[in-house]
Design an enzyme around this catalytic site. Sequence first.
Site, mmCIF file in Angstrom:
data_model
loop_
_atom_site.group_PDB
_atom_site.id
_atom_site.type_symbol
_atom_site.label_atom_id
_atom_site.label_comp_id
_atom_site.label_asym_id
_atom_site.label_seq_id
_atom_site.Cartn_x
_atom_site.Cartn_y
_atom_site.Cartn_z
ATOM 1 N N GLU A 166 -35.931 19.332 5.997
ATOM 2 C CA GLU A 166 -36.334 17.925 6.165
ATOM 3 C C GLU A 166 -37.726 17.784 6.777
ATOM 4 O OE1 GLU A 166 -34.571 19.061 10.115
ATOM 5 O OE2 GLU A 166 -34.162 19.505 8.010
ATOM 6 N N ARG A 189 -26.361 32.030 17.862
ATOM 7 C CA ARG A 189 -27.288 30.980 18.287
ATOM 8 C C ARG A 189 -28.658 31.565 18.630
ATOM 9 N NH1 ARG A 189 -26.283 29.696 22.954
ATOM 10 N NH2 ARG A 189 -27.078 27.590 23.037
ATOM 11 N N CYS A 231 -29.728 24.075 10.986
ATOM 12 C CA CYS A 231 -29.989 24.686 12.287
ATOM 13 C C CYS A 231 -28.790 24.489 13.237
ATOM 14 C CB CYS A 231 -31.295 24.151 12.879
ATOM 15 S SG CYS A 231 -31.938 25.142 14.244
ATOM 16 N N HIS A 283 -34.987 24.091 8.568
ATOM 17 C CA HIS A 283 -35.121 22.633 8.495
ATOM 18 C C HIS A 283 -35.892 22.232 7.237
ATOM 19 C CE1 HIS A 283 -34.001 21.757 12.778
ATOM 20 N NE2 HIS A 283 -34.446 22.981 12.964
#
Length: 201
Positions: free
Chosen positions: A177, A110, A81, A175
Amino acid sequence: MNTPVIGVLALQGDVREHLIALAAADAVARPVRRPEELAEVDGLVLPGGESTTISKLAVLFGVMEPLRARARAGMPVYGTCAGLILLADKILDPRSGQETVGGIDMIVRRNAFGRQNESFEASVDVKGITGDPVEGVFIRAPWVESVGAGAEVLAEHDGHIVAVRQGNALATSFHPELTGDHRVHALFVDMVRGDRAAESL
């Protein structure tokens, strides 16, 4: 056993989740805030968060230039990200004072997938990851507008590039994670192991 030591840039963002995912992927995981800590790791994860804040804090803590130097020298780096934005050679809409580490020949936008309340999850087929698609969590996520000849596109979602690799640099818009699926981290750990093996030859 070839257990690499991998740092997570711990200036802002979801550091703890990356440390857990790296440990689950058989790496020794450490937070990194200062140049002397950076010098002790074999690879580094640049986490999600706010890319402008992370870049300014990296300069403030004196870690930006050593990080750029090590990335240029081939240290494996993985950005998620905001970390993807930090690894881009060019940002379409940078904020004032925003710097990047660079290392991937790509142009990024972005917050391209929308604001916080437009966050979503999606299944993503990632090249190099076997089995089921990766469940990607997209939170104010960027996308990659274009890549240069040296960069390899690993995944797309809804027609937009969301995972890229160039040499020892890996980046995802999403993401991994946050999902409990550690296969992307395992891919990065394997990259770090390969780099260490090449250095020992």
